[in-house]
Design a protein around this motif. Sequence first.
Motif, mmCIF file in Angstrom:
data_model
loop_
_atom_site.group_PDB
_atom_site.id
_atom_site.type_symbol
_atom_site.label_atom_id
_atom_site.label_comp_id
_atom_site.label_asym_id
_atom_site.label_seq_id
_atom_site.Cartn_x
_atom_site.Cartn_y
_atom_site.Cartn_z
ATOM 1 N N ASN A 245 40.433 -4.568 8.173
ATOM 2 C CA ASN A 245 40.478 -5.873 7.511
ATOM 3 C C ASN A 245 41.598 -5.903 6.481
ATOM 4 O O ASN A 245 41.947 -4.876 5.898
ATOM 5 N N THR B 1 33.018 -14.699 -2.908
ATOM 6 C CA THR B 1 32.098 -13.950 -2.053
ATOM 7 C C THR B 1 32.137 -14.386 -0.593
ATOM 8 O O THR B 1 31.705 -13.654 0.276
ATOM 9 N N ALA C 59 34.933 -8.927 1.014
ATOM 10 C CA ALA C 59 33.877 -7.965 1.303
ATOM 11 C C ALA C 59 33.693 -7.017 0.126
ATOM 12 O O ALA C 59 32.594 -6.577 -0.175
ATOM 13 N N GLN C 60 34.826 -6.741 -0.532
ATOM 14 C CA GLN C 60 34.756 -5.782 -1.623
ATOM 15 C C GLN C 60 35.900 -6.007 -2.590
ATOM 16 O O GLN C 60 37.028 -6.293 -2.177
ATOM 17 N N LYS D 287 36.873 -10.130 4.202
ATOM 18 C CA LYS D 287 35.869 -10.069 5.255
ATOM 19 C C LYS D 287 36.514 -10.255 6.619
ATOM 20 O O LYS D 287 37.659 -10.695 6.728
ATOM 21 N N ASP D 288 35.752 -9.960 7.656
ATOM 22 C CA ASP D 288 36.234 -10.116 9.024
ATOM 23 C C ASP D 288 36.760 -11.537 9.250
ATOM 24 O O ASP D 288 36.105 -12.505 8.891
ATOM 25 N N GLU E 94 31.213 -3.678 8.620
ATOM 26 C CA GLU E 94 30.362 -4.677 7.974
ATOM 27 C C GLU E 94 29.288 -4.014 7.126
ATOM 28 O O GLU E 94 28.938 -4.464 6.052
#
Lengths: 398, 317
Positions: free
Chosen positions: B226, B243, B247-248, B262-263, B309
């Motif tokens: 990602n 958010t 993802a982080q 995120k994906d 994920e």
Amino acid sequence: MKGIWKIARWELMRNLTNKQFIIGLFITPLIMALFAGVPLLLDKLNHPALSTYYVMDELGVLPGLQSIVPENITFQAFDDPESIAETVKETKSSGYLILDQNFVNTGQIDVIYNDRSMETMTALRGALTAVLQQLRLSSSQISPEQVAFVTAPAQVREVAIEEELEPQTMHMIVSSVFTILVFFLIFTSGTMLMQSALQEKRDRMAEVVLSSVTPRQLMQGKILGHFFLGLIQLGFWIALGLPIARYLWDFSVLEALQAVQLPTILFFGLGGYLLFSALFIGLGATMEDLQSASNSQGLVIMLPMLAFLFLGPTFSNPDGTVAVFASIFPFTSPVIMMLRGGLTRVPLWQTLSSGTLLLITALVLMQLAAKLFRVGMLMYGKNASFKEVVKWLRYKEN
Amino acid sequence: MDGLQVRGIRKVYGSAAVVDNVSFEAPQGRILGVLGPNGAGKTTIIRMIMGITAPDQGEVFFTNGGVKTNGVPFSTIGYLPEERGLYKEAKVMSILLFLAGLKDIPKTVAKERALAQLRKFGLEDYAYKKVEQLSKGMAQKVQFIAAVLHEPKFVVLDEPFSGLDPVSQDLFKAEIRALANSGATVLLSSHQMNMVEALCDEIFLIHKGKKVVSGNLEDIKERFGNFRVDLLTRAPQEPFLNTQMVAQAEQLGGERFRYTLKDGVQPLEFVQALPSNLEIRELSVSRPSLHDIFVNIAQGGVSDEGYMENSTLGAYA
């Protein structure tokens, strides 16, 4: 099959061009000669120890006594009881003794010694006994002829019930020589095989070679290669030793070979080689190096030596229970059966059962070794524990 | 299709499955990288393909010139194992000739090829020297030559670069590429991710005996790597956090932040969503390298296919 031959040829060439192997080829017979020759030499050196005894002979038997002791013992007549001890010390003689009437009456005599050897004492004891017997007999009016007649030892002659049973010296010697040679072949080739398996692992070549041949082919190739190597060694030693032996003892080779049952010797030699080579190569596959061999592995290495324990009993009683057992038990039979063949006539049933047992054991061990080899050759950096070995033996082969 | 096919192989030692239901294909002319942390089962897979150990389940097929065989024929295999060496007291040429002979290459042909190869690696003066006289790198070159001397159709190279200097690494890289170009199937295992990234066409990642990821290198990065956005800002002490897209987020130190998207979230979307009053001093977009993916797996952040994920947050913390 082609793979096996290629591996065998490689093993052969690798060793034949190896300095250590070539040196060993010359050193081994030298060591053997040394081991055989040194005791003989020591014996020779030991032999001519001369002993001189001073004797006060009041009975007139000194010439008789001198004639029945070994040549290295000499007697010196002396007649002064006061200075005899001093003389012995001064001349550094072995000792002195006094032959008087008291000896005839009591049979007791003191041998006062300056130096003492078991051998001379035994010889003196025998000779003095004979003199004593003659003295006592002659004092009882029996003629010397009768004395000689009475004291003559029994003359025992061994006659075999059938001529075939008669021990033939040639037969015995040739068998013993073959026994020693086969034992040597088994032991040297066995250790070399083990080292060859270890080396394959140490040099990290096992995996590469196993991308060209199966583990079984690799193992069989090694066994075959070292068999030829062993034969070359034997051939070399025989070629070296034969002229010397013929010079020393003068015999015909053809006659010698006819004296033994060559097929039996070949069969047991080959069977013994197969059995122990399987044992050693399987063992090599379970080890990292020789130094780290565990106790149980060490015991397996000593197995060929087991036959040594039975050499004595077999020589002294080739038809005894111990000899028969050792000639049938597969870990000793290759050596002992050959030896027995030279010492006695082995019943056919024993030869057959021993041969069958040897063959079966060798084949079973070959199978087990192949299993150990398959797993062990790919294991690096440690010795296999007994538990692991058992586990490997249980793996099914693909 | 010519090449290697591995179908559902499984190997159990004791009670543990060292390799569990592994399948993959390695087409001819391609370089397949088999990757995984130590103890993942790579060597066992390689040994099963080589026929050195038998799988408890599953099959290995090899197709060469349209002819399909069960397992890979010895004559077509070239193997450089991880645990490798050379007979110490033997001469380089005699080892090469012995190994080529095992592959049924006639002696004269083998000798010619060996000399050519040794020349290529700058070892022509060592052809008749003993192995003891070689340096470690030289020995490794000889081992490589031994693996390819018979012009194999299937080459397995287990950690081929370990212990090589950069110049030799490049030489090996070129040779491996040439092997594939000449129509061989190459299976390569290495811990050096930069080498794998530079060389492999396909990747097969395993962990604890199971497949984690496989496929084309770009596809894998697409799927699992990602996007990451690194930001150097002035204003907010609190990290900006969306958010829905992130993802982080982590503070790399000072005012430097890293956001792992995120994906399916495109970097542009993320940048557009940044507050308009944000004072950006530096901004960079990147994708995790194969190295990061590998490390992520090795640290146990894996559960079958969907590892990212579930575990990225944990693994980077």
